[in-house]
Design a protein around this motif. Sequence first.
Motif, PDB file in Angstrom:
ATOM      1  N   TRP A  91      30.317  -7.992 -24.531  1.00 50.99           N
ATOM      2  CA  TRP A  91      29.271  -7.963 -25.551  1.00 50.99           C
ATOM      3  C   TRP A  91      29.204  -9.259 -26.336  1.00 50.99           C
ATOM      4  O   TRP A  91      28.144  -9.637 -26.845  1.00 50.99           O
ATOM      5  CB  TRP A  91      29.466  -6.759 -26.472  1.00 50.99           C
ATOM      6  CG  TRP A  91      29.084  -5.491 -25.784  1.00 50.99           C
ATOM      7  CD1 TRP A  91      29.911  -4.494 -25.350  1.00 50.99           C
ATOM      8  CD2 TRP A  91      27.757  -5.110 -25.403  1.00 50.99           C
ATOM      9  NE1 TRP A  91      29.197  -3.512 -24.721  1.00 50.99           N
ATOM     10  CE2 TRP A  91      27.860  -3.866 -24.737  1.00 50.99           C
ATOM     11  CE3 TRP A  91      26.504  -5.691 -25.539  1.00 50.99           C
ATOM     12  CZ2 TRP A  91      26.757  -3.200 -24.234  1.00 50.99           C
ATOM     13  CZ3 TRP A  91      25.390  -5.032 -25.042  1.00 50.99           C
ATOM     14  CH2 TRP A  91      25.523  -3.792 -24.394  1.00 50.99           C
ATOM     15  N   THR A 134      27.077 -11.328 -24.073  1.00 46.20           N
ATOM     16  CA  THR A 134      25.737 -10.747 -23.990  1.00 46.20           C
ATOM     17  C   THR A 134      24.918 -11.123 -25.220  1.00 46.20           C
ATOM     18  O   THR A 134      23.746 -11.516 -25.112  1.00 46.20           O
ATOM     19  CB  THR A 134      25.819  -9.210 -23.864  1.00 46.20           C
ATOM     20  OG1 THR A 134      26.522  -8.869 -22.662  1.00 46.20           O
ATOM     21  CG2 THR A 134      24.426  -8.593 -23.820  1.00 46.20           C
ATOM     22  N   VAL A 135      25.534 -11.026 -26.393  1.00 52.40           N
ATOM     23  CA  VAL A 135      24.861 -11.417 -27.635  1.00 52.40           C
ATOM     24  C   VAL A 135      24.504 -12.900 -27.588  1.00 52.40           C
ATOM     25  O   VAL A 135      23.388 -13.295 -27.972  1.00 52.40           O
ATOM     26  CB  VAL A 135      25.759 -11.123 -28.856  1.00 52.40           C
ATOM     27  CG1 VAL A 135      25.198 -11.782 -30.114  1.00 52.40           C
ATOM     28  CG2 VAL A 135      25.893  -9.623 -29.063  1.00 52.40           C
ATOM     29  N   CYS A 172      23.885 -14.746 -24.998  1.00 50.20           N
ATOM     30  CA  CYS A 172      22.759 -14.925 -24.067  1.00 50.20           C
ATOM     31  C   CYS A 172      21.441 -14.497 -24.699  1.00 50.20           C
ATOM     32  O   CYS A 172      20.418 -15.184 -24.572  1.00 50.20           O
ATOM     33  CB  CYS A 172      22.996 -14.126 -22.787  1.00 50.20           C
ATOM     34  SG  CYS A 172      24.297 -14.790 -21.729  1.00 50.20           S
ATOM     35  N   ILE A 173      21.463 -13.352 -25.394  1.00 49.55           N
ATOM     36  CA  ILE A 173      20.239 -12.827 -26.021  1.00 49.55           C
ATOM     37  C   ILE A 173      19.723 -13.782 -27.090  1.00 49.55           C
ATOM     38  O   ILE A 173      18.520 -14.058 -27.181  1.00 49.55           O
ATOM     39  CB  ILE A 173      20.500 -11.426 -26.617  1.00 49.55           C
ATOM     40  CG1 ILE A 173      20.749 -10.410 -25.485  1.00 49.55           C
ATOM     41  CG2 ILE A 173      19.319 -10.983 -27.483  1.00 49.55           C
ATOM     42  CD1 ILE A 173      21.229  -9.061 -25.980  1.00 49.55           C
ATOM     43  N   VAL A 174      20.627 -14.302 -27.923  1.00 47.62           N
ATOM     44  CA  VAL A 174      20.230 -15.206 -29.000  1.00 47.62           C
ATOM     45  C   VAL A 174      19.714 -16.533 -28.440  1.00 47.62           C
ATOM     46  O   VAL A 174      18.754 -17.118 -28.963  1.00 47.62           O
ATOM     47  CB  VAL A 174      21.417 -15.452 -29.953  1.00 47.62           C
ATOM     48  CG1 VAL A 174      21.068 -16.522 -30.992  1.00 47.62           C
ATOM     49  CG2 VAL A 174      21.814 -14.159 -30.659  1.00 47.62           C
ATOM     50  N   ALA A 223      18.391 -17.048 -25.381  1.00 45.74           N
ATOM     51  CA  ALA A 223      17.290 -16.883 -24.423  1.00 45.74           C
ATOM     52  C   ALA A 223      15.937 -17.418 -24.919  1.00 45.74           C
ATOM     53  O   ALA A 223      15.256 -18.143 -24.177  1.00 45.74           O
ATOM     54  CB  ALA A 223      17.162 -15.416 -24.019  1.00 45.74           C
ATOM     55  N   ALA A 244      15.337 -20.034 -22.091  1.00 49.37           N
ATOM     56  CA  ALA A 244      14.909 -19.347 -20.870  1.00 49.37           C
ATOM     57  C   ALA A 244      13.829 -20.120 -20.116  1.00 49.37           C
ATOM     58  O   ALA A 244      13.908 -20.304 -18.887  1.00 49.37           O
ATOM     59  CB  ALA A 244      14.424 -17.937 -21.200  1.00 49.37           C
ATOM     60  N   SER A 268      25.176 -16.882 -18.849  1.00 51.25           N
ATOM     61  CA  SER A 268      24.574 -15.805 -18.062  1.00 51.25           C
ATOM     62  C   SER A 268      25.417 -15.475 -16.834  1.00 51.25           C
ATOM     63  O   SER A 268      25.670 -14.294 -16.539  1.00 51.25           O
ATOM     64  CB  SER A 268      23.159 -16.206 -17.620  1.00 51.25           C
ATOM     65  OG  SER A 268      22.330 -16.430 -18.742  1.00 51.25           O
ATOM     66  N   THR A 279      28.732 -13.802 -17.975  1.00 51.96           N
ATOM     67  CA  THR A 279      28.508 -12.426 -18.434  1.00 51.96           C
ATOM     68  C   THR A 279      28.249 -11.497 -17.253  1.00 51.96           C
ATOM     69  O   THR A 279      28.766 -10.367 -17.214  1.00 51.96           O
ATOM     70  CB  THR A 279      27.319 -12.371 -19.409  1.00 51.96           C
ATOM     71  OG1 THR A 279      27.538 -13.300 -20.474  1.00 51.96           O
ATOM     72  CG2 THR A 279      27.164 -10.974 -19.997  1.00 51.96           C
TER      73      THR A 279
END
Length: 293
Positions: free
Chosen positions: A40, A43-44, A46-48, A50, A54, A192, A195
């Motif tokens: 996690w 994952t966090v 990557c999300i922030v 992106a 991206a 990415s 993860t």
Amino acid sequence: MNSQTKGILFALFATFLWSVNMVIASGVKGHIPPVGLAFWRWTVACIVLAPFAAKRTFESLPILKKHFWYLTLTAVLGITIFNTLIYFAGKTTSAVNLSLIAISIPLFIIILSRIIYKEKVSNIKIAGIATIITGVLVLISKGSLQALLSINFTTGDLLMLLACFFFACYTILVRKKPQPLAPKVFLFSVFSIGTALLLPFYIWENINYQKVIFDSTTILITLYVGIFASLVSFYLWNEAIRLIGTSKTALIYYLIPIFSGILAYFFLNQAIGLTQITSMGIIISGLFITAKK
């Protein structure tokens, strides 16, 4: 601001963020399972990242495909394995032992830089490193030789040593980052891949060991380690390597015990005594010695 000053500041801030991470980890030990926290965390990150990376990453797909195995190896060492091993190590060994073993990271980096990049290690740098190590040993032993000799090593210690070696390898690989890749594209790709490789282990841990309970503590911890101890710190560390080289960046990592001690004083009410002040002075002196040309 010249590149040397900028690189040093980047490495200092990255080290500070990792020090905060250590203080947090010591206060929530066992609350989140090791692989779950690692999964996690990234994952966090990557999300922030992106929304900012991206599109550029998609445009860089031809370059990413060309360097796929390099990126995968870098992700495995720095993302999938390194932090996960630290979380496992923390379950079976003491914070004192972790601090002792963590000082091997800069040494691994300097040795690998010497072997791979033929970077010279001057006598004054060796003297500076010896001074730094002395300061760290004074810190973790509280000035007692008997305490230092009585430390017992466990499986967790071996895992931590292995983690240190992997992070040193990651640091060496970062220096070989393909020039066409923007820093945010490189980070997003590595995060990415790392993860994704953690996912099967996370699923196994959830089924066979312990599930992650998403309470307020877990969410706050995950947000910090995902954004600051991962995304921000890794970006700063990678840029420091680019600006001032692997060896100089590695030496700043020795400041972690100092930052951690100060943070623990303010947030965990752990006193700073004469031993801690003395060791901080020795470590800082060692850093000044190694900085001399």
